[in-house]
Design an enzyme around this catalytic site. Structure first.
Site, PDB file in Angstrom:
ATOM      1  CG  ASP A 172      -2.186  -0.886   0.928  1.00  0.00           C
ATOM      2  OD1 ASP A 172      -2.215  -1.538  -0.129  1.00  0.00           O
ATOM      3  OD2 ASP A 172      -3.098  -0.933   1.772  1.00  0.00           O
TER       4      ASP A 172
ATOM      5  CG  ASP B  22      -7.629  35.078 -33.998  1.00  0.00           C
ATOM      6  OD1 ASP B  22      -7.235  34.940 -35.174  1.00  0.00           O
ATOM      7  OD2 ASP B  22      -7.479  34.207 -33.114  1.00  0.00           O
TER       8      ASP B  22
ATOM      9  N   GLY C 148      -7.997  30.319 -36.254  1.00  0.00           N
ATOM     10  CA  GLY C 148      -9.131  30.747 -37.071  1.00  0.00           C
ATOM     11  C   GLY C 148      -8.994  30.506 -38.557  1.00  0.00           C
ATOM     12  CG  LEU C 149      -7.407  33.504 -41.211  1.00  0.00           C
ATOM     13  CD1 LEU C 149      -6.306  34.452 -41.668  1.00  0.00           C
ATOM     14  CD2 LEU C 149      -8.609  33.621 -42.145  1.00  0.00           C
TER      15      LEU C 149
END
Lengths: 426, 516
Positions: free
Chosen positions: B36, B287, B422-423
């Site tokens: 343990d 953006d 984004g683009l």
């Protein structure tokens, strides 16, 4: 911990008379369940079902961690209150889970029910359950049981228990063959197979096999070599099937590997000249490769905390072939008979300890201040923070380190932390 | 029995370890078998703590079971007291010890030790890690503070005029998600409205610190998973108000400040300006338009899943397509939030259920734990980790809180980073068969080859309606995350129309039909 430190001197016919410090207390080691982490990669159509608690599941994922990206071939059947209170029949529950599991994984051919601390304490008979499930599967899936519980097994003993469970399943043979026992990296297995073939020793089989359908045969003409120092029970069971178990050093480093191969050569009546001839190139290559790590390791002091049972053979390798000075070599348990050959090669100055009282051991370590400490994952960073360089012992069972070609890799596991310490400015 | 591959939470004694390890001068003795001790590595390896956890184990073995495991416990307790000299000793047991019923807590209490003993009951077969942490913290707080409790009904003394209002931060603990930095950030936030921090606990606190809890004016329940039980006891016993708002995200941080202001009698209006975080402007900047309606799946502990859902919806303009938690204690709240998102909550601790839901929903972003990171990686879906359980890389070296205004900045960066820019995304949409821009391509700023998203919408065979090759090719130009849906809709449409073969025309007819 009622037991006291007992300083016992045991003499082995004068060959090795190292005293042993026997300790009892908190053990900072894994339990035998941990072996599942590498065993399930080795036997590719096997599934390991631990019957235990959330602690077992948590241990497995913490030890295996997120190293495994594919869906693992292990799982835990977690006991719950209703199982313990007798409201649910554990055997019925187990049948239900196994049914679900095997339906999901039709590629599984071998299922291990792995006992844990809680299943042992409530005396759940997994061997009987395995028999029942095997019958129910009508030969489609073989179901076996072993215990990896912490109350019975320490770390690598789990592999021993697993392989031991396979022994009665091995087909019988009268053919003379060599059986190499212990989970080895595939690349290492292939190297050994080539060496044995060149030596004219064969056929050679490996246990565990890569697929459960290819269980190696065993019988009175079988000769067994253990590749790992923690396979006592498996060796004993193979002995009970009339196989001859060879006593040999373990195949770590040039010396260990040569001694290991020599034991097989003796059994096969292969001459030492032939052994030398066959291994010359590999031996030369390994010795050349060891020159560099040896420069970094020679004269350095090293201590081992008890963990994998590999401590003694690896200390022997680091001492004899890399010039290191072992300070304390701790092992979870000591089988003097099987380790006699290895122990004889350790320097007399070494402090050999068996069992553990971790706080007292750390006190000794702080007093010794070795250059390198081999220890488990729980202790490594705290020791680093105290300015002690460490090597995780678990890497020794996860990395291909056996044989000639891996001798330098094994040494480099120990040079890296030292080199890192020297590189870092802060 | 319950079948588990991975588990979100450990057993309850690991929760107790988290509380003990968070603190100074507290030591936990666990009656537990060999093995343990694995849990130590969670603290020393995953969290990189530089010292061993404040825990000792009795380490019993099979051969002890017929003998004196109780004696073993007493020895371990005595040795721990002598060696570690704690101010308080916690005594508990792990799953196996629970079965052998040695009652280690009672044993230790009967040993006449020089320190107070707090016995812990940690039912391993019904409870889990967070419960264990919460229970341990509560037992500890109660054991230390109950003797100081005012008589029932007595009014709480007025706050001291000569000092600033004071709050305790309760809940941060070892192995918690970003606790270190959250505490720092909340401290700054409170300071900005003229409030001091009294006690932070359990992380970094000693038992003596816990004794100072009632000196503050109110408690901030930073992580309800760990501190809610203790906070409500403090509210009942000492009349200390609890601030429940969890300041993750800009809106929630503003709510938090308002609630704090009410508790402390402080005017916080000046501190509410959203401009204190960059998230609102970054999210409004053009953006970020491409983030609109991004389909996000959220899973984690209650605190972080709830907070993530609100931030995703209100502050980043995502669409939450799935929300769930493994914290059953928080199920009610998560269900309510899921309802607000218009989805069904997933309350489960079965990793396979979560995986199946993600595969079915095909989200564009997964916010989850390290388990969901693996699932997302396998499915080729971008992912950010928002909650424990976590791995070593989720304890970053840099300052990266989740809470407060700076935390909101961190959320913006870490959730947006795994996505296409984004683009880039537009180009991907336009030139679907481009050899570099394709479904399997990773965002360009992340480099390397991501594994291609596996087609999970089935093969061409076994379908009631046939696709002509041209229509099949056209279907492949549909973005992968809606392709399965487009296929199903088109087939359903074709069947309804009694068509045997789907052509390009059928595909667009179906699109127009379902688009209405």
């Amino acid at each position: 911990m009622t037991a006291r430190d007992v300083l016992a001197t045991v003499s082995e016919g004068g060959a090795c008379a190292l005293p042993v410090l026997r300790e009892r207390g908190q053990r900072e080691v894994f339990c035998g369940l941990t072996g599942i982490v590498w065993l399930h990669r080795k036997i590719q159509d096997a599934f390991f079902l631990v019957v235990g608690s959330r602690t077992c599941a948590h241990l497995l994922q913490s030890a295996a961690g997120v190293m495994i990206f594919a869906e693992p071939r292990f799982a835990t059947a977690i006991l719950q209150d209703r199982d313990l209170a007798g409201m649910a029949d554990c055997n019925e529950e187990l049948d239900r889970l196994v049914g679900r599991l095997l339906a999901r994984r039709p590629d599984i051919r071998l299922l291990f029910l792995v006992g844990s601390c809680p299943s042992e304490v409530i005396k759940l008979d997994l061997a009987k359950a395995a028999e029942r499930l095997s019958l129910a599967q009508r030969g489609r899936v073989r179901v076996l049981a072993y215990s990896g519980s912490g109350i019975e097994t320490t770390f690598t003993e789990g592999e021993d228990a697993c392989l031991r469970a396979l022994v009665p399943e091995l087909p019988a043979t009268r053919e003379r063959s060599l059986l190499v026992v212990g989970a080895l990296a595939d690349v290492v297995e292939d190297q050994f197979a080539r060496l044995f073939a060149e030596l004219g020793i064969g056929p050679v089989h490996f246990l565990p096999p890569r697929r459960s359908g290819a269980l190696p045969p065993v019988g009175e003409a079988s000769v067994v070599l253990t590749a790992q120092p923690f396979l006592n029970e498996t060796a004993r069971a193979l002995g009970a099937r009339c196989a001859r178990v060879l006593t040999a050093p373990h195949p770590f480093g040039v010396e260990g590997t040569l001694g290991w191969l020599a034991a097989a050569c003796d059994a096969w009546g292969v001459s030492r000249e032939r052994l030398e001839q066959v291994t010359r190139r590999a031996v030369d290559r390994a010795r050349r490769a060891l020159e560099r790590p040896r420069k970094a390791l020679a004269g350095r002091r090293i201590s081992f905390l008890p963990d994998s049972q590999l401590e003694i053979p690896i200390a022997r390798f680091l001492h004899r072939e890399c010039g290191m000075e072992p300070v304390e070599v701790g092992v979870p348990y000591l089988d003097r008979e099987r380790m006699a050959g290895e122990l004889a090669l350790l320097p007399e100055s070494v402090r050999l300890s068996e069992g553990q009282h971790v706080d007292r051991q750390l006190e000794r370590l702080r007093a010794d201040r070795p250059d390198l400490t081999v220890c488990g994952l729980g202790l490594a960073n705290p020791l680093e923070a105290e300015g002690l360089r460490t090597k995780w012992s678990i890497e020794l069972v996860f990395t291909p380190v056996h044989g000639f070609e891996q001798a330098a890799d094994l040494a480099e596991l120990f040079t890296r932390p030292l080199e890192r310490g020297e590189r870092l400015a802060f | 029995m319950e079948l588990t591959l991975w588990t979100y939470e450990g057993p309850p004694h690991v929760g107790a370890m988290r509380v003990a390890t968070s603190m100074e001068d507290v030591h936990l003795v666990l009656h537990a078998p060999q093995g343990d001790t694995y849990a130590d590595l969670l603290f020393t390896m995953i969290e990189r703590r530089a010292s061993r956890p404040n825990v000792s184990y009795t380490t019993f073995q099979a051969r002890d079971l017929g003998g004196d495991t109780a004696g073993l416990t007493k020895t371990a307790v005595r040795e721990a007291c002598e060696r570690f000299r704690p101010q308080v000793l916690l005594v508990g047991e792990s799953c196996t010890a629970e079965l052998i019923q040695d009652q280690p807590g009672a044993l230790a209490q009967g040993m006449d030790l020089p320190v107070p003993v707090v016995p812990l009951e940690l039912p391993a077969y019904s409870k889990k890690e967070n419960w264990g942490a919460s229970e341990t913290f509560y037992r500890l707080v109660r054991a230390l503070l109950a003797p100081l409790a005012p008589p029932p009904g007595q009014e709480r003394p007025e706050p001291v005029e000569s000092r600033r209002p004071r709050a305790n931060l309760l809940g941060p603990s070892a192995l918690g998600f970003r606790c270190r930095d959250d505490v720092e950030e909340v401290r700054r936030l409170l300071d900005s409205v003229g409030i001091d921090v009294g006690v932070v606990a359990p992380e970094g606190a000693s038992p003596e610190d816990l004794l100072r809890i009632p000196e503050a004016d109110f408690n901030v329940c930073l992580y309800p998973e760990v501190a809610r039980t203790a906070c409500s006891w403090l509210a009942r016993t000492f009349g200390m108000p609890t601030v429940e708002a969890c300041p993750i995200g800009v809106g929630a941080t503003r709510d938090f400040l308002r609630e704090v202001g009410r508790c402390a009698g402080v005017d916080v209006d000046a501190a509410l300006a959203p401009e204190r975080s960059r998230l609102p402007w970054y999210s409004r900047s053009v953006d970020s338009t491409y983030l609109t309606g991004k389909r996000v799946f959220i899973f984690g502990d209650g605190t972080h899943a709830l907070a993530a859902s609100r931030v995703a919806r209100e502050e980043l303009g995502f669409t939450v397509v799935g929300l769930g938690t493994y914290s059953r204690e928080r199920a009610r709240e998560v269900r309510a939030e899921a309802e607000a998102c218009g989805v069904e909550a997933l309350i489960t601790d079965d990793y396979l259920d979560v995986e199946a839901r993600i595969a079915e929903l095909r989200p564009e972003l997964v916010l989850g734990t390290q388990m969901e990171r693996h699932v997302a990686k396998r499915l080729g879906i971008p992912c950010a980790v928002i909650s424990a359980p976590v791995h070593v890389q989720d304890f970053p070296a840099r300052y990266s809180p989740q809470m407060g205004f700076e935390g909101a900045n961190v959320l913006f960066d870490t959730w947006i980073h795994p996505l296409m820019m984004g683009l880039e995304e537009h180009l991907l949409g336009m030139f679907r068969e481009d050899f570099e821009f394709h479904d399997g391509a990773a965002p360009s700023h992340l480099g390397g080859d991501a594994p291609g998203a596996p087609e999970q919408d089935g093969g061409e065979q076994d379908r009631a309606v046939a696709w002509d090759p041209e229509a099949s090719a056209e279907l492949r130009k549909v973005p992968f995350f809606v392709r399965g849906k487009a296929r199903r809709n088109t087939e359903q449409f074709a069947q309804a129309q009694g068509l045997g073969t789907i052509t390009v025309e059928t595909l667009y007819d179906a699109k127009a039909h379902f688009g209405r």
